[in-house]
Design a protein around this motif. Sequence first.
Motif, PDB file in Angstrom:
ATOM      1  N   VAL A  25     -31.174  53.810  12.245  1.00 39.58           N
ATOM      2  CA  VAL A  25     -31.457  53.882  10.804  1.00 39.58           C
ATOM      3  C   VAL A  25     -30.535  52.984   9.994  1.00 39.58           C
ATOM      4  CG1 VAL A  25     -32.385  56.208  10.984  1.00 39.58           C
ATOM      5  CG2 VAL A  25     -29.956  55.902  10.477  1.00 39.58           C
ATOM      6  N   GLY A  26     -29.696  52.223  10.668  1.00 41.37           N
ATOM      7  CA  GLY A  26     -28.852  51.244   9.976  1.00 41.37           C
ATOM      8  C   GLY A  26     -27.582  51.799   9.374  1.00 41.37           C
ATOM      9  N   LEU A  27     -27.178  52.993   9.759  1.00 34.08           N
ATOM     10  CA  LEU A  27     -25.945  53.572   9.222  1.00 34.08           C
ATOM     11  C   LEU A  27     -24.702  53.084   9.961  1.00 34.08           C
ATOM     12  CD1 LEU A  27     -26.823  57.330   8.489  1.00 34.08           C
ATOM     13  CD2 LEU A  27     -26.197  55.556   6.837  1.00 34.08           C
ATOM     14  N   LEU A  28     -24.869  52.704  11.184  1.00 35.93           N
ATOM     15  CA  LEU A  28     -23.729  52.294  12.009  1.00 35.93           C
ATOM     16  C   LEU A  28     -23.989  50.903  12.574  1.00 35.93           C
ATOM     17  CD1 LEU A  28     -21.012  53.195  13.263  1.00 35.93           C
ATOM     18  CD2 LEU A  28     -22.319  54.092  15.202  1.00 35.93           C
ATOM     19  N   ALA A  29     -23.073  49.986  12.295  1.00 39.70           N
ATOM     20  CA  ALA A  29     -23.237  48.610  12.770  1.00 39.70           C
ATOM     21  C   ALA A  29     -23.134  48.551  14.288  1.00 39.70           C
ATOM     22  CB  ALA A  29     -22.173  47.716  12.141  1.00 39.70           C
ATOM     23  N   GLU A  30     -23.885  47.634  14.852  1.00 40.06           N
ATOM     24  CA  GLU A  30     -23.812  47.431  16.301  1.00 40.06           C
ATOM     25  C   GLU A  30     -22.455  46.821  16.664  1.00 40.06           C
ATOM     26  OE1 GLU A  30     -25.753  48.117  18.802  1.00 40.06           O
ATOM     27  OE2 GLU A  30     -27.494  48.914  17.728  1.00 40.06           O
ATOM     28  N   PRO A  31     -21.802  47.345  17.707  1.00 40.75           N
ATOM     29  CA  PRO A  31     -20.512  46.781  18.114  1.00 40.75           C
ATOM     30  C   PRO A  31     -20.705  45.565  19.023  1.00 40.75           C
ATOM     31  CG  PRO A  31     -21.057  48.594  19.536  1.00 40.75           C
ATOM     32  CD  PRO A  31     -22.185  48.492  18.540  1.00 40.75           C
ATOM     33  N   GLU A  32     -19.619  44.910  19.277  1.00 45.10           N
ATOM     34  CA  GLU A  32     -19.672  43.835  20.269  1.00 45.10           C
ATOM     35  C   GLU A  32     -19.885  44.454  21.645  1.00 45.10           C
ATOM     36  OE1 GLU A  32     -16.141  41.560  20.026  1.00 45.10           O
ATOM     37  OE2 GLU A  32     -16.570  40.765  18.025  1.00 45.10           O
ATOM     38  N   ARG A  33     -20.288  43.622  22.569  1.00 45.17           N
ATOM     39  CA  ARG A  33     -20.503  44.118  23.927  1.00 45.17           C
ATOM     40  C   ARG A  33     -19.488  43.479  24.876  1.00 45.17           C
ATOM     41  NH1 ARG A  33     -25.273  46.878  24.958  1.00 45.17           N
ATOM     42  NH2 ARG A  33     -26.714  46.973  23.158  1.00 45.17           N
ATOM     43  N   ARG A  34     -19.119  44.237  25.879  1.00 43.72           N
ATOM     44  CA  ARG A  34     -18.212  43.738  26.895  1.00 43.72           C
ATOM     45  C   ARG A  34     -18.959  42.766  27.816  1.00 43.72           C
ATOM     46  NH1 ARG A  34     -15.993  49.772  28.541  1.00 43.72           N
ATOM     47  NH2 ARG A  34     -15.127  50.298  26.484  1.00 43.72           N
ATOM     48  N   ALA A  35     -18.210  42.189  28.710  1.00 45.02           N
ATOM     49  CA  ALA A  35     -18.805  41.233  29.648  1.00 45.02           C
ATOM     50  C   ALA A  35     -19.887  41.880  30.497  1.00 45.02           C
ATOM     51  CB  ALA A  35     -17.719  40.621  30.534  1.00 45.02           C
ATOM     52  N   ASN A  36     -19.731  43.177  30.756  1.00 45.42           N
ATOM     53  CA  ASN A  36     -20.712  43.879  31.581  1.00 45.42           C
ATOM     54  C   ASN A  36     -21.933  44.359  30.773  1.00 45.42           C
ATOM     55  OD1 ASN A  36     -19.663  45.980  30.123  1.00 45.42           O
ATOM     56  ND2 ASN A  36     -18.694  47.026  31.876  1.00 45.42           N
ATOM     57  N   GLY A  37     -21.942  44.061  29.481  1.00 45.77           N
ATOM     58  CA  GLY A  37     -23.089  44.416  28.648  1.00 45.77           C
ATOM     59  C   GLY A  37     -22.961  45.738  27.924  1.00 45.77           C
ATOM     60  N   TYR A  38     -21.948  46.532  28.248  1.00 42.47           N
ATOM     61  CA  TYR A  38     -21.769  47.824  27.590  1.00 42.47           C
ATOM     62  C   TYR A  38     -21.170  47.638  26.190  1.00 42.47           C
ATOM     63  CZ  TYR A  38     -22.778  50.177  31.990  1.00 42.47           C
ATOM     64  OH  TYR A  38     -23.392  50.627  33.117  1.00 42.47           O
ATOM     65  N   LYS A  39     -21.551  48.528  25.281  1.00 47.84           N
ATOM     66  CA  LYS A  39     -21.036  48.457  23.917  1.00 47.84           C
ATOM     67  C   LYS A  39     -19.546  48.798  23.884  1.00 47.84           C
ATOM     68  CE  LYS A  39     -25.461  49.625  21.752  1.00 47.84           C
ATOM     69  NZ  LYS A  39     -26.234  50.611  20.980  1.00 47.84           N
ATOM     70  N   SER A  40     -18.865  48.157  22.935  1.00 46.51           N
ATOM     71  CA  SER A  40     -17.421  48.356  22.814  1.00 46.51           C
ATOM     72  C   SER A  40     -17.099  48.718  21.365  1.00 46.51           C
ATOM     73  CB  SER A  40     -16.677  47.071  23.218  1.00 46.51           C
ATOM     74  OG  SER A  40     -15.281  47.240  23.092  1.00 46.51           O
ATOM     75  N   TYR A  41     -16.813  50.002  21.139  1.00 43.74           N
ATOM     76  CA  TYR A  41     -16.568  50.498  19.785  1.00 43.74           C
ATOM     77  C   TYR A  41     -15.076  50.486  19.466  1.00 43.74           C
ATOM     78  CZ  TYR A  41     -21.362  52.294  19.910  1.00 43.74           C
ATOM     79  OH  TYR A  41     -22.732  52.405  19.988  1.00 43.74           O
ATOM     80  N   GLY A  42     -14.767  50.226  18.176  1.00 36.37           N
ATOM     81  CA  GLY A  42     -13.385  50.243  17.738  1.00 36.37           C
ATOM     82  C   GLY A  42     -13.139  51.318  16.690  1.00 36.37           C
ATOM     83  N   VAL A  43     -11.954  51.310  16.106  1.00 35.79           N
ATOM     84  CA  VAL A  43     -11.564  52.310  15.105  1.00 35.79           C
ATOM     85  C   VAL A  43     -12.513  52.326  13.906  1.00 35.79           C
ATOM     86  CG1 VAL A  43      -9.741  52.987  13.479  1.00 35.79           C
ATOM     87  CG2 VAL A  43      -9.142  52.317  15.812  1.00 35.79           C
ATOM     88  N   PRO A  44     -12.934  51.149  13.377  1.00 40.01           N
ATOM     89  CA  PRO A  44     -13.852  51.189  12.221  1.00 40.01           C
ATOM     90  C   PRO A  44     -15.144  51.963  12.525  1.00 40.01           C
ATOM     91  CG  PRO A  44     -12.938  48.994  12.460  1.00 40.01           C
ATOM     92  CD  PRO A  44     -12.543  49.755  13.690  1.00 40.01           C
ATOM     93  N   HIS A  45     -15.627  51.840  13.750  1.00 40.98           N
ATOM     94  CA  HIS A  45     -16.836  52.583  14.127  1.00 40.98           C
ATOM     95  C   HIS A  45     -16.564  54.092  14.138  1.00 40.98           C
ATOM     96  CE1 HIS A  45     -17.574  48.561  15.978  1.00 40.98           C
ATOM     97  NE2 HIS A  45     -18.782  48.761  15.452  1.00 40.98           N
ATOM     98  N   LEU A  46     -15.424  54.471  14.681  1.00 40.63           N
ATOM     99  CA  LEU A  46     -15.072  55.890  14.729  1.00 40.63           C
ATOM    100  C   LEU A  46     -14.925  56.455  13.323  1.00 40.63           C
ATOM    101  CD1 LEU A  46     -14.258  58.462  16.217  1.00 40.63           C
ATOM    102  CD2 LEU A  46     -11.910  57.565  16.332  1.00 40.63           C
ATOM    103  N   VAL A  47     -14.247  55.706  12.448  1.00 38.52           N
ATOM    104  CA  VAL A  47     -14.068  56.161  11.068  1.00 38.52           C
ATOM    105  C   VAL A  47     -15.432  56.303  10.374  1.00 38.52           C
ATOM    106  CG1 VAL A  47     -13.146  55.514   8.801  1.00 38.52           C
ATOM    107  CG2 VAL A  47     -11.749  55.229  10.858  1.00 38.52           C
ATOM    108  N   ARG A  48     -16.310  55.342  10.615  1.00 44.16           N
ATOM    109  CA  ARG A  48     -17.625  55.386  10.004  1.00 44.16           C
ATOM    110  C   ARG A  48     -18.413  56.606  10.481  1.00 44.16           C
ATOM    111  NH1 ARG A  48     -20.839  54.704   5.745  1.00 44.16           N
ATOM    112  NH2 ARG A  48     -22.938  53.968   6.269  1.00 44.16           N
TER     113      ARG A  48
END
Length: 238
Positions: A25-48
Amino acid sequence: MAWSTSQLADLAGTTLRTIRHYHDVGLLAEPERRANGYKSYGVPHLVRVLRIKRLTDLGLSLTQIADLGDGDEHPREALRELDTELAAQIERLQRIRAELALVLRQEVPTDLPPDVAVMIENAKLSPQDRSFTVVLAQLLSPETLARYAGTLKDYARDPAVIAFDTLPEDADDATRQAVADAMREMPYMAQMRAAFPDPAGLWNDAPRGVEHARRTVVKVMVELYNKAQLDVLVRMSS
């Protein structure tokens, strides 16, 4: 420090499905992905996610949260609107609880407002007259309904009422006139005339308008009473 989707959900106290829905629904931005293709979330994502979770716990919808954007840490206006909505809901629930308390205490039927049901509890209404009163409760203003119910407090099975209730559809003219004359002289009719000197007074403050109330009453009466009974009612008012 980077987290996977499942780790982010665990830290925020929510579920994988919820995190994915926030993305959808567009509330949470997509994170970058690691070399293996898995999503990699940071502190801004957790706070959001924690902020979204907190606002939904307070009662804001996801649409309302989306309208706030990312930068409003204290959505004063949205929270004030929510507080107003909650105050109205609380008032409504308190009113319902008060009605329930009266219904439970008095053991009155639930097809009428409790205060009206109490007023006509001892009135010996026929099934048709009771149905008519239930419909009136939907059409009249509370003040007019209370006055109408007041006229029914001492309503009794007068011989004229019994004659009306048992009047066959093929009753002859003389019988109809006799029933009309007898009903016109009932004590109840004197109370009605005192409460409503102008018969139109029943409808003058109808919440949905006079014409709507009149049309509905005509339809209800045609269904509840036979042709002879309707003729008697017309004769009573002439």
